[in-house]
Write a protein that holds these residues in place. Sequence first.
Motif, PDB file in Angstrom:
ATOM      1  N   MET A   1     -20.757 -26.040 -37.619  1.00  0.00           N
ATOM      2  CA  MET A   1     -20.806 -26.203 -36.190  1.00  0.00           C
ATOM      3  C   MET A   1     -21.273 -27.605 -35.817  1.00  0.00           C
ATOM      4  O   MET A   1     -20.933 -28.079 -34.757  1.00  0.00           O
ATOM      5  N   GLU A   2     -22.064 -28.236 -36.686  1.00  0.00           N
ATOM      6  CA  GLU A   2     -22.538 -29.578 -36.375  1.00  0.00           C
ATOM      7  C   GLU A   2     -21.436 -30.619 -36.490  1.00  0.00           C
ATOM      8  O   GLU A   2     -21.531 -31.679 -35.903  1.00  0.00           O
ATOM      9  N   VAL A   4     -18.402 -30.544 -35.441  1.00  0.00           N
ATOM     10  CA  VAL A   4     -17.487 -30.635 -34.306  1.00  0.00           C
ATOM     11  C   VAL A   4     -18.287 -30.945 -33.054  1.00  0.00           C
ATOM     12  O   VAL A   4     -19.479 -30.673 -32.977  1.00  0.00           O
ATOM     13  N   PRO A   6     -19.429 -30.748 -29.001  1.00  0.00           N
ATOM     14  CA  PRO A   6     -19.798 -29.595 -28.172  1.00  0.00           C
ATOM     15  C   PRO A   6     -18.607 -28.940 -27.479  1.00  0.00           C
ATOM     16  O   PRO A   6     -18.626 -27.741 -27.223  1.00  0.00           O
ATOM     17  N   GLN A   7     -17.568 -29.710 -27.213  1.00  0.00           N
ATOM     18  CA  GLN A   7     -16.411 -29.144 -26.518  1.00  0.00           C
ATOM     19  C   GLN A   7     -15.604 -28.202 -27.407  1.00  0.00           C
ATOM     20  O   GLN A   7     -14.824 -27.401 -26.905  1.00  0.00           O
ATOM     21  N   HIS A   8     -15.803 -28.255 -28.735  1.00  0.00           N
ATOM     22  CA  HIS A   8     -15.036 -27.401 -29.647  1.00  0.00           C
ATOM     23  C   HIS A   8     -15.902 -26.371 -30.374  1.00  0.00           C
ATOM     24  O   HIS A   8     -15.403 -25.665 -31.242  1.00  0.00           O
ATOM     25  N   GLN A   9     -17.171 -26.270 -30.044  1.00  0.00           N
ATOM     26  CA  GLN A   9     -18.044 -25.344 -30.760  1.00  0.00           C
ATOM     27  C   GLN A   9     -17.686 -23.889 -30.487  1.00  0.00           C
ATOM     28  O   GLN A   9     -17.812 -23.046 -31.371  1.00  0.00           O
ATOM     29  N   THR A  10     -17.219 -23.578 -29.309  1.00  0.00           N
ATOM     30  CA  THR A  10     -16.815 -22.199 -29.010  1.00  0.00           C
ATOM     31  C   THR A  10     -15.635 -21.788 -29.875  1.00  0.00           C
ATOM     32  O   THR A  10     -15.630 -20.700 -30.463  1.00  0.00           O
ATOM     33  N   MET A  12     -14.764 -23.043 -32.737  1.00  0.00           N
ATOM     34  CA  MET A  12     -15.189 -22.941 -34.136  1.00  0.00           C
ATOM     35  C   MET A  12     -15.953 -21.643 -34.387  1.00  0.00           C
ATOM     36  O   MET A  12     -15.796 -21.018 -35.431  1.00  0.00           O
ATOM     37  N   GLY A  13     -16.777 -21.231 -33.441  1.00  0.00           N
ATOM     38  CA  GLY A  13     -17.483 -19.962 -33.581  1.00  0.00           C
ATOM     39  C   GLY A  13     -16.527 -18.787 -33.656  1.00  0.00           C
ATOM     40  O   GLY A  13     -16.710 -17.865 -34.454  1.00  0.00           O
ATOM     41  N   SER A  61     -24.356 -31.877 -44.031  1.00  0.00           N
ATOM     42  CA  SER A  61     -24.505 -32.078 -42.595  1.00  0.00           C
ATOM     43  C   SER A  61     -25.179 -33.426 -42.338  1.00  0.00           C
ATOM     44  O   SER A  61     -26.174 -33.755 -42.988  1.00  0.00           O
TER      45      SER A  61
END
Length: 132
Positions: A1-2, A4, A6-10, A12-13, A61
């Motif tokens: 998650m780190e 990517v 913030p706009q793509h974290q959803t 990726m989750g 990371s």
Amino acid sequence: MEMVGPQHQTEMGIAIQVGWSIGFVTLVGVAWFFRNWFWLQLVVSLSFVPFAFAYGIIPESPRWLLTRGKTEKLKRLLTKAAAVNGRDVEEDIRNLDFLKDKKGNGGKRTTTLFEVLKMSKMRKRFFNMVYQ
């Protein structure tokens, strides 16, 4: 998650959870093919062997590298990521040594799992959490 923004974290989750769903659906088919529990367990266990080789391919990371004070490895990783993305980060990575001193553990010694398990109370709590 780190890795990517913030706009793509959803996304990726969600992608991580889709992997679990595909795995459960695939397990039904594998269980139908290997009806003996021994062979099923063996096939399921051995299916993770290729992921052991991913350890050398997937980078650490950047946040972990920074907190551990591994700035040279972090500089190489950021330079490689910037090259892939067509960016220049030479100006940004000059300040990593300053950040290492500021964000590091301040010379404090870190505790390993084996040192924690030497204490009987912590050992009981650890095994209670793991095996319940």
